[in-house]
Design an enzyme around this catalytic site. Structure first.
Site, short mmCIF file in Angstrom:
data_model
loop_
_atom_site.label_atom_id
_atom_site.label_comp_id
_atom_site.label_asym_id
_atom_site.label_seq_id
_atom_site.Cartn_x
_atom_site.Cartn_y
_atom_site.Cartn_z
CE1 TYR A 1 -14.07 2.81 -6.84
CE2 TYR A 1 -16.44 2.41 -6.84
CZ TYR A 1 -15.17 2.10 -6.39
OH TYR A 1 -15.01 1.08 -5.47
CG ASP B 1 -2.19 0.80 1.08
OD1 ASP B 1 -2.11 2.01 0.79
OD2 ASP B 1 -3.27 0.22 1.23
P1 NAD Z 1 -9.74 1.66 1.12
O1 NAD Z 1 -9.67 3.04 0.54
O2 NAD Z 1 -9.86 1.52 2.59
O3 NAD Z 1 -8.48 0.82 0.61
C1 NAD Z 1 -7.85 1.02 -0.61
C2 NAD Z 1 -6.37 1.11 -0.35
O4 NAD Z 1 -5.69 1.29 -1.60
C3 NAD Z 1 -5.98 2.29 0.54
O5 NAD Z 1 -5.31 1.87 1.71
C4 NAD Z 1 -5.08 3.13 -0.35
O6 NAD Z 1 -4.00 3.77 0.34
C5 NAD Z 1 -4.57 2.10 -1.34
N1 NAD Z 1 -4.04 2.75 -2.53
C6 NAD Z 1 -4.59 3.81 -3.20
N2 NAD Z 1 -3.77 4.20 -4.19
C7 NAD Z 1 -2.69 3.37 -4.17
C8 NAD Z 1 -1.52 3.30 -4.94
N3 NAD Z 1 -1.29 4.15 -5.93
N4 NAD Z 1 -0.61 2.33 -4.64
C9 NAD Z 1 -0.84 1.46 -3.61
N5 NAD Z 1 -1.95 1.50 -2.84
C10 NAD Z 1 -2.87 2.45 -3.12
O7 NAD Z 1 -10.97 0.94 0.39
P2 NAD Z 1 -11.68 -0.46 0.69
O8 NAD Z 1 -13.06 -0.15 1.13
O9 NAD Z 1 -10.82 -1.31 1.52
O10 NAD Z 1 -11.79 -1.04 -0.79
C11 NAD Z 1 -10.91 -2.05 -1.28
C12 NAD Z 1 -11.29 -2.37 -2.70
O11 NAD Z 1 -12.64 -2.79 -2.80
C13 NAD Z 1 -11.13 -1.18 -3.67
O12 NAD Z 1 -10.67 -1.66 -4.91
C14 NAD Z 1 -12.56 -0.68 -3.80
O13 NAD Z 1 -12.74 0.01 -5.02
C15 NAD Z 1 -13.34 -1.98 -3.75
N6 NAD Z 1 -14.73 -1.78 -3.30
C16 NAD Z 1 -15.00 -1.46 -2.00
C17 NAD Z 1 -16.31 -1.30 -1.61
C18 NAD Z 1 -16.68 -1.00 -0.18
O14 NAD Z 1 -17.87 -0.97 0.13
N7 NAD Z 1 -15.74 -0.75 0.72
C19 NAD Z 1 -17.36 -1.43 -2.55
C20 NAD Z 1 -17.04 -1.73 -3.86
C21 NAD Z 1 -15.71 -1.93 -4.23
#
Ligand code: NAD
Length: 326
Positions: free
Chosen positions: A150, A36
């Site tokens: 998105y 991350d």
């Molecule tokens: P989150 O934002 O808590 O986690 C995403 C992580 O990706 C963050 O810690 C961020 O620092 C990291 N990140 C961003 N840019 C980066 C980069 N350039 N290099 C390395 N790391 C990077 O989100 P989440 O809720 O844990 O979601 C995880 C995944 O699930 C994502 O792909 C999100 O789109 C998908 N998602 C989540 C939900 C939900 O309800 N939480 C719903 C649909 C899809």
């Protein structure tokens, strides 16, 4: 003795779902590399190795995927509705780079299986215009009309995954998450999603108080608890299903009903001031779980009242400990 443990990579391991997934995989005795741009905010990671790498850079995705069997690709620049409806180009730019680089490096480094976290945001707007909405089946994604950029990026990457499978034989698994919630997620700062934002507002409210609600509160969603989500991810990854599957709950409730549930957990009398100028996303959205039930025998088992009780108590504790930004 030779170590036969499978080596897995979790990207986004500093984020909400990624951090929980690392804990789950460690319990299952995997060797885990977390990657991350930030460390987990609320607990230390349990990953065997945690690399701080920006995955928009191809050199870094090559490093991240070296000597790895299975990739769980969760890294994304994302947030709740307030974030994804105001930031457009940056979300598309960053996530296309992360996902394209991760797929190409996984191919080059001979990763045996690749998990992609897609989203309910890929589903077309025309399916989500009513509060009493028909639940979304996986095969209703086309003709495509996601309601935000998105969602378009997620749909593009689903297709990229399927074409890496078609052209290069990379084994892919794709989940469409529907509103995952629970403790240890972002709860303030502008990237939080509705479950955490509502818990925070109610935790900050007095015993009898009014909170601001985005929209008229009659918009509907379904919410899936994090423990059920990671179990679903794991079952999908270890199955032979290579087409997208919903991972979500099929219990549809309105934002107003959700507020009533959280207020009851908090023991507070909450009135609502509706702000119709704020973004609210689609009118209604629910997950159809027929396919995942049939293929993986998975459905979420945590009742909403139990999941929100854990989530509310954790956010309330954060506030009591003075962690709220001013
Ligand atoms: P989150 O934002 O808590 O986690 C995403 C992580 O990706 C963050 O810690 C961020 O620092 C990291 N990140 C961003 N840019 C980066 C980069 N350039 N290099 C390395 N790391 C990077 O989100 P989440 O809720 O844990 O979601 C995880 C995944 O699930 C994502 O792909 C999100 O789109 C998908 N998602 C989540 C939900 C939900 O309800 N939480 C719903 C649909 C899809």
């Amino acid at each position: 003795m030779k170590n036969h443990k499978r080596k897995v990579l979790v990207t986004g391991a500093g984020g909400f779902i990624g951090h929980h997934l690392v804990k789950f995989l460690k319990e299952k005795n995997y060797w885990v590399r977390g990657v991350d741009i930030k460390k987990p905010e609320f607990e230390s990671t349990l990953a065997d190795e945690f690399l701080m790498l920006d995955l928009r850079d191809r050199k870094n995705t090559d490093t991240a995927t070296k000597n790895i069997d299975h990739v769980y690709n969760l890294a994304a620049n994302m947030g709740g509705i307030g974030f994804i409806e105001t930031v457009h180009a940056e979300i598309m730019h960053d996530n296309v780079l992360i996902n394209t680089n991760m797929l190409e490096s996984s191919r080059i480094n001979k990763v045996s299986r690749f998990f992609f976290s897609s989203s309910a945001c890929i589903y077309p707007r025309y399916m989500q215009r009513k509060s009493r909405v028909t639940a979304l089946k996986e095969d209703t994604a086309y003709p495509a009309d996601p309601d935000n950029e998105y969602g378009w990026e997620k749909l593009f990457t689903e297709r990229l995954c399927m074409n890496y499978k078609k052209d290069y034989g990379l084994d892919v698994r794709i989940a469409r998450f529907h509103n995952i919630y629970g403790p240890l997620g972002t709860w303030q700062g502008g990237r939080e999603k509705s479950p955490a934002a509502l818990c925070r507002k109610i935790a900050l409210a007095k015993k009898e108080d009014t909170i601001e609600v985005w929209g008229d509160g009659k918009q509907t969603r379904s919410y899936c608890y994090i423990a059920d989500c990671v179990e679903g991810i794991y079952r999908l990854m270890n199955s032979s299903v290579d087409t997208p599957l919903n991972i979500g709950s099929d219990r549809l409730i309105s934002i107003n009903q959700l507020i009533a549930i959280i207020a009851q957990i908090a023991g507070k009398k909450i009135s609502k001031k509706h702000d119709l100028s704020k973004p609210q996303g689609v009118r209604g959205r629910n997950s159809d779980n027929t396919l995942i039930k049939r293929l993986l025998h998975w459905s979420p088992s945590t009742p909403l009242e139990v999941g929100f009780s854990h989530t509310y108590r954790w956010i309330n504790k954060q506030i009591q400990e003075g962690k709220q930004h001013v």
